[in-house]
Design a protein around this motif. Structure first.
Motif, PDB file in Angstrom:
ATOM      1  N   GLU A   1       3.962  -2.544   6.259  1.00  0.00           N
ATOM      2  CA  GLU A   1       3.963  -3.911   5.734  1.00  0.00           C
ATOM      3  C   GLU A   1       5.105  -4.724   6.363  1.00  0.00           C
ATOM      4  OE1 GLU A   1       4.049  -1.129   3.953  1.00  0.00           O
ATOM      5  OE2 GLU A   1       2.372  -1.140   2.550  1.00  0.00           O
TER       6      GLU A   1
ATOM      7  N   SER B   1       0.863  -1.173   0.000  1.00  0.00           N
ATOM      8  CA  SER B   1       0.000   0.000   0.000  1.00  0.00           C
ATOM      9  C   SER B   1       0.910   1.236   0.000  1.00  0.00           C
ATOM     10  CB  SER B   1      -0.873  -0.040   1.259  1.00  0.00           C
ATOM     11  OG  SER B   1      -1.444   1.225   1.467  1.00  0.00           O
TER      12      SER B   1
ATOM     13  N   GLU C   1       7.353   6.470   0.143  1.00  0.00           N
ATOM     14  CA  GLU C   1       7.182   5.117  -0.379  1.00  0.00           C
ATOM     15  C   GLU C   1       6.903   5.264  -1.873  1.00  0.00           C
ATOM     16  OE1 GLU C   1       3.983   2.998   1.451  1.00  0.00           O
ATOM     17  OE2 GLU C   1       4.970   1.058   1.217  1.00  0.00           O
TER      18      GLU C   1
ATOM     19  N   ASP D   1       1.504   4.390   0.825  1.00  0.00           N
ATOM     20  CA  ASP D   1       0.949   5.419   1.706  1.00  0.00           C
ATOM     21  C   ASP D   1       2.041   6.170   2.464  1.00  0.00           C
ATOM     22  OD1 ASP D   1       1.802   3.399   3.324  1.00  0.00           O
ATOM     23  OD2 ASP D   1      -0.122   2.980   4.268  1.00  0.00           O
TER      24      ASP D   1
ATOM     25  N   LYS E   1       4.117   4.838   4.432  1.00  0.00           N
ATOM     26  CA  LYS E   1       4.362   4.174   5.719  1.00  0.00           C
ATOM     27  C   LYS E   1       4.850   2.751   5.483  1.00  0.00           C
ATOM     28  CE  LYS E   1       0.644   6.848   7.717  1.00  0.00           C
ATOM     29  NZ  LYS E   1      -0.764   6.855   8.064  1.00  0.00           N
TER      30      LYS E   1
HETATM   31 CA   LIG Z   1       3.090   1.231   2.812  1.00  0.00          CA
END
Ligand SMILES: [Ca+2]
Ligand SMILES: [Ca+2]
Ligand SMILES: [Ca+2]
Ligand SMILES: [Ca+2]
Length: 245
Positions: free
Chosen positions: A44, A37, A171, A39, A41
């Motif tokens: 994962e 994902s 990211e 985002d 961040k």
């Molecule tokens: Ca991520």
């Protein structure tokens, strides 16, 4: 014979030193077990297992202080994307040019280099390799074959998030295009990535702190010689990423 601690301490210190200086600009990227994902961040599990490497080589400007700039990155891959997670500590975010094509390297931007077939060589006005400048508002710019900048926003998905007063995490999911890329065509297809593939790459950051220009340009690989700002012209200075399972 008396046992002396001194050689042991010296050896241990030398070993530590050699490990610390093992920054070679190369990376073994593990395959992501599922799509990430994007985002900004690293929540994962795959990111938690990936190894940090430093963005600490001064390519332009004076060596920044720790409060001015610090950077590090991780990489992952799957068949569709090469993924980067980049942590930047920067005392001032600065986006002074409205147009992404106006001196695009001078504002704060993450710059990611990729040479799909690790051919090395000159790429300034070709697609032998790409130098993606990613602006704070996610415009993606590289020089085209007509010696004019191209907006290549469909080549990658990027998102950054602010972690604390000076820390930003980016990211990025990058599609990898090879040297047959045609900037006049709408039907370019990215390469499907496979295990054991080796590509040229570098991670870098242009740091502008409000002076209408980048004060520093810091990269992930040591560049030999006096002129270290060569990545935008010469893919030969790039490090190597190997895609492992
Ligand atoms: Ca991520
Ligand atoms: Ca700074
Ligand atoms: Ca190439
Ligand atoms: Ca800055």
């Amino acid at each position: 014979m008396k046992f002396s601690l001194i050689p042991t301490i010296v050896c241990f210190t030398l070993l530590s030193c050699s490990l610390l200086s093992a920054q070679d600009g190369n990376y073994q990227a593990r395959k992501a077990s599922k799509p990430l994902s994007i985002d900004g961040k690293a929540s994962e599990a795959d990111w938690k297992k990936a190894r940090w490497k430093a963005i600490d080589q001064v390519w332009l400007g004076a060596a920044p202080s720790a409060s001015d700039f610090q950077g590090r990155y991780k990489m992952l891959w799957d068949k569709n994307f090469l993924y980067f997670f980049v942590e930047i500590k920067d005392d001032s975010l600065s986006d002074q040019r409205k147009s992404p094509l106006d001196n695009w390297w001078e504002d704060d931007c993450l710059e990611l280099f990729i040479d799909e077939n690790r051919s090395k060589g000159i790429h300034q006005f070709t697609h032998n390799a790409f130098a993606y400048h990613i602006t704070l508002d996610y415009d993606v710019v590289d020089m085209g074959t007509k010696q004019q900048p191209l907006l290549l926003n469909d080549h990658l998905i990027a998102k950054w998030t602010q972690v604390d007063s000076v820390t930003y995490t980016w990211e990025v999911a990058m599609k990898v295009f090879n040297d047959t890329y045609d900037e006049n065509s709408k039907s370019n297809k990215p390469v499907i990535l496979t295990p054991n593939k080796v590509m040229g790459f570098a991670v870098s950051y242009n740091d502008n702190d409000g002076n209408m220009r980048r004060e520093n340009f810091i990269g992930s690989i040591a560049v030999a010689g006096e002129d270290k700002n060569k990545g935008w012209i010469d893919a030969g200075i790039f490090g190597e990423v190997k895609l492992v399972k």
